[in-house]
Design a protein around this motif. Sequence first.
Motif, PDB file in Angstrom:
ATOM      1  N   LEU A  74       0.866  -1.289  -0.166  1.00 38.16           N
ATOM      2  CA  LEU A  74      -0.021   0.083  -0.068  1.00 38.16           C
ATOM      3  C   LEU A  74       0.911   1.149  -0.063  1.00 38.16           C
ATOM      4  N   ALA A  75       1.856   1.146   1.034  1.00 39.04           N
ATOM      5  CA  ALA A  75       2.813   2.388   0.847  1.00 39.04           C
ATOM      6  C   ALA A  75       3.642   2.556  -0.556  1.00 39.04           C
ATOM      7  N   SER A  76       3.679   1.230  -1.083  1.00 35.53           N
ATOM      8  CA  SER A  76       4.381   1.398  -2.308  1.00 35.53           C
ATOM      9  C   SER A  76       3.605   1.976  -3.464  1.00 35.53           C
ATOM     10  N   ALA A  77       2.452   1.671  -3.549  1.00 37.34           N
ATOM     11  CA  ALA A  77       1.256   2.019  -4.617  1.00 37.34           C
ATOM     12  C   ALA A  77       0.862   3.612  -4.047  1.00 37.34           C
ATOM     13  N   ARG A  78       1.017   3.998  -2.900  1.00 42.07           N
ATOM     14  CA  ARG A  78       0.908   5.461  -2.671  1.00 42.07           C
ATOM     15  C   ARG A  78       2.085   6.239  -3.237  1.00 42.07           C
ATOM     16  N   HIS A  79       3.161   5.728  -2.875  1.00 43.08           N
ATOM     17  CA  HIS A  79       4.563   6.171  -3.646  1.00 43.08           C
ATOM     18  C   HIS A  79       4.289   6.658  -4.943  1.00 43.08           C
ATOM     19  N   SER A  80       3.958   5.571  -5.835  1.00 49.58           N
ATOM     20  CA  SER A  80       4.031   5.587  -7.192  1.00 49.58           C
ATOM     21  C   SER A  80       2.935   6.198  -7.880  1.00 49.58           C
ATOM     22  N   MET A  81       1.330   6.101  -7.113  1.00 52.83           N
ATOM     23  CA  MET A  81       0.412   6.739  -7.711  1.00 52.83           C
ATOM     24  C   MET A  81       0.137   8.235  -7.094  1.00 52.83           C
ATOM     25  N   GLY A  82       0.775   8.453  -5.999  1.00 50.84           N
ATOM     26  CA  GLY A  82       0.740   9.915  -5.322  1.00 50.84           C
ATOM     27  C   GLY A  82      -0.349   9.840  -4.155  1.00 50.84           C
ATOM     28  N   SER A  84      -2.497  11.719  -3.051  1.00 47.07           N
ATOM     29  CA  SER A  84      -3.930  12.187  -3.427  1.00 47.07           C
ATOM     30  C   SER A  84      -4.891  11.066  -4.027  1.00 47.07           C
ATOM     31  N   ARG A  85      -3.898  10.267  -4.680  1.00 39.99           N
ATOM     32  CA  ARG A  85      -4.871   8.948  -5.203  1.00 39.99           C
ATOM     33  C   ARG A  85      -4.954   7.915  -4.376  1.00 39.99           C
ATOM     34  N   VAL A  86      -4.425   7.788  -3.317  1.00 39.55           N
ATOM     35  CA  VAL A  86      -4.317   6.992  -2.395  1.00 39.55           C
ATOM     36  C   VAL A  86      -4.775   7.221  -1.409  1.00 39.55           C
ATOM     37  N   SER A  87      -5.909   7.565  -0.732  1.00 37.97           N
ATOM     38  CA  SER A  87      -6.218   8.306   0.626  1.00 37.97           C
ATOM     39  C   SER A  87      -7.417   8.102   0.973  1.00 37.97           C
ATOM     40  N   SER A  88      -7.707   7.838   2.177  1.00 34.04           N
ATOM     41  CA  SER A  88      -9.128   7.698   2.706  1.00 34.04           C
ATOM     42  C   SER A  88     -10.236   8.587   2.501  1.00 34.04           C
ATOM     43  N   THR A  89      -9.833   9.856   1.902  1.00 35.60           N
ATOM     44  CA  THR A  89     -10.684  10.846   1.638  1.00 35.60           C
ATOM     45  C   THR A  89     -11.375  10.419   0.391  1.00 35.60           C
ATOM     46  N   LEU A  90     -11.010   9.329  -0.360  1.00 29.72           N
ATOM     47  CA  LEU A  90     -11.796   9.078  -1.640  1.00 29.72           C
ATOM     48  C   LEU A  90     -12.963   8.202  -1.401  1.00 29.72           C
ATOM     49  N   ALA A 186     -14.033  -3.089  -6.903  1.00 31.21           N
ATOM     50  CA  ALA A 186     -13.284  -2.460  -5.232  1.00 31.21           C
ATOM     51  C   ALA A 186     -12.226  -1.146  -5.498  1.00 31.21           C
ATOM     52  N   LEU A 187     -11.497  -1.701  -6.545  1.00 34.30           N
ATOM     53  CA  LEU A 187     -10.313  -0.925  -6.793  1.00 34.30           C
ATOM     54  C   LEU A 187     -10.553   0.594  -7.658  1.00 34.30           C
ATOM     55  N   SER A 188     -11.740   0.451  -8.100  1.00 35.83           N
ATOM     56  CA  SER A 188     -12.148   1.460  -8.983  1.00 35.83           C
ATOM     57  C   SER A 188     -12.200   2.879  -8.251  1.00 35.83           C
ATOM     58  N   VAL A 189     -12.392   3.121  -7.150  1.00 36.83           N
ATOM     59  CA  VAL A 189     -12.418   4.092  -6.137  1.00 36.83           C
ATOM     60  C   VAL A 189     -11.224   4.928  -6.406  1.00 36.83           C
ATOM     61  N   PHE A 190     -10.175   4.257  -6.499  1.00 36.10           N
ATOM     62  CA  PHE A 190      -8.800   4.936  -6.586  1.00 36.10           C
ATOM     63  C   PHE A 190      -8.425   5.252  -8.158  1.00 36.10           C
ATOM     64  N   GLY A 191      -9.296   5.182  -9.121  1.00 38.36           N
ATOM     65  CA  GLY A 191      -9.082   5.563 -10.530  1.00 38.36           C
ATOM     66  C   GLY A 191      -9.407   4.257 -11.246  1.00 38.36           C
ATOM     67  N   GLY A 192      -9.088   4.692 -12.701  1.00 34.73           N
ATOM     68  CA  GLY A 192      -9.186   3.738 -13.653  1.00 34.73           C
ATOM     69  C   GLY A 192      -7.859   2.706 -13.710  1.00 34.73           C
ATOM     70  N   LEU A 193      -6.806   3.524 -13.876  1.00 37.30           N
ATOM     71  CA  LEU A 193      -5.416   2.639 -13.959  1.00 37.30           C
ATOM     72  C   LEU A 193      -4.861   2.737 -12.338  1.00 37.30           C
ATOM     73  N   VAL A 194      -4.553   1.719 -11.752  1.00 34.20           N
ATOM     74  CA  VAL A 194      -3.967   1.665 -10.492  1.00 34.20           C
ATOM     75  C   VAL A 194      -2.657   0.842 -10.597  1.00 34.20           C
ATOM     76  N   SER A 195      -1.665   1.065  -9.570  1.00 33.33           N
ATOM     77  CA  SER A 195      -0.594   0.434  -9.494  1.00 33.33           C
ATOM     78  C   SER A 195      -0.676  -1.182  -9.300  1.00 33.33           C
ATOM     79  N   PRO A 196       0.111  -2.134 -10.090  1.00 33.96           N
ATOM     80  CA  PRO A 196       0.018  -3.473  -9.638  1.00 33.96           C
ATOM     81  C   PRO A 196       0.218  -3.604  -8.026  1.00 33.96           C
ATOM     82  N   LYS A 197       0.710  -2.566  -7.285  1.00 32.69           N
ATOM     83  CA  LYS A 197       1.108  -2.772  -6.010  1.00 32.69           C
ATOM     84  C   LYS A 197      -0.194  -2.680  -4.964  1.00 32.69           C
TER      85      LYS A 197
END
Lengths: 231, 113
Positions: A74-82, A84-90, A186-197
């Motif tokens: 999750l930390a790796s995905a947040r690092h690669s996607m940013g 703002s894209r991996v946050s509980s505000t979504l 379930a992952l669509s809340v983070f956007g269309g293309l998400v990190s494999p991580k």
Amino acid sequence: MAAVAASAAAEEPRLLGSVPGAEDAVESDGAVGEEGRARGDDDEEILRFMDSVDGYLVLMDSLSSALRQGWLDLASARHSMGPSRVSSTLFNHKEQTASTKLQVVDHAEVEPSESKPLFTLSKWRLQEESASNNDDPVQTGNKPKLRHRGSATNPEDGNLARDSITAESLTCADTSNHVQRARSKALSVFGGLVSPKLRTAQISFETALELIVGLANSRSNILASSSQIKQ
Amino acid sequence: MAGRANIPTNSSALIAIIADEVADCYGSNVDETTVKQIEDAFKEFTSREDIAIVLISQYVANMIRFLVDGYNKPVPAILEIPSKDHPYDPAHDSVLSRVKYLFSSESVATDRR
């Protein structure tokens, strides 16, 4: 067991006749046998208890690993996607229907003396899907049979076996597709293309959830066994 | 969240979580959670009928250890889980503490014989 001991005690006087003390000896042997059997039951319960504890420790270790891996991914995905894209505000904080459900069956309703709840997990609405598929009137015999080239004299049993295997593999494929679609949704809340991580993090947390349910059952076994041993 | 009305579950149950790093999830404007608030949340979650499992971070469980160790109902199941900064320690787990107590009482009984 008491009936066996009693019947053994009844048969002995016929063989021995009126030997004084023979009946008392047989009765004491019966009592010792019963005590031995009770000790055997206690040993079984203790073994069951220790197995539950061992299972609990193994599951807890697995849970620690699964959570650690999930957090790292999750930390790796947040690092690669940013961030703002991996946050509980979504997240949508409104009430919504869960796709994974937890059910509890408490055996205390059946036998009040034994309270040993059983926790089960139904992931991605798979039970509802299988229930809706079972409602279909199509049975194995009515399914369209696959055509086979070659000899026209194919045995019916062979066809049915092949059809059942094919149906099973189709069912497994359907289930797998359903699970993949549910995970993507379930992952669509983070956007269309998400990190494999992010996907691997999702699987890690899914595994953690299964382990948690296993731990709950293990805890239930430990508490039930410990109360039996104390008695 | 604690203080929330029962969610309609339709024969399924909920998993409640009492964990640290809440501020990390919801931003930095959440006040620090007091021990009293943790106790109240624990008491609420363990008395609700729609909750089957309560996950509590072991670090947080240590703050209300007397409450967690004193809890012995089968449902909801209380499970102490590790957190990011605090790994799991079996010595503090309430379930394993009961196991240790059982074995220690057994050993005392054996000595007395």
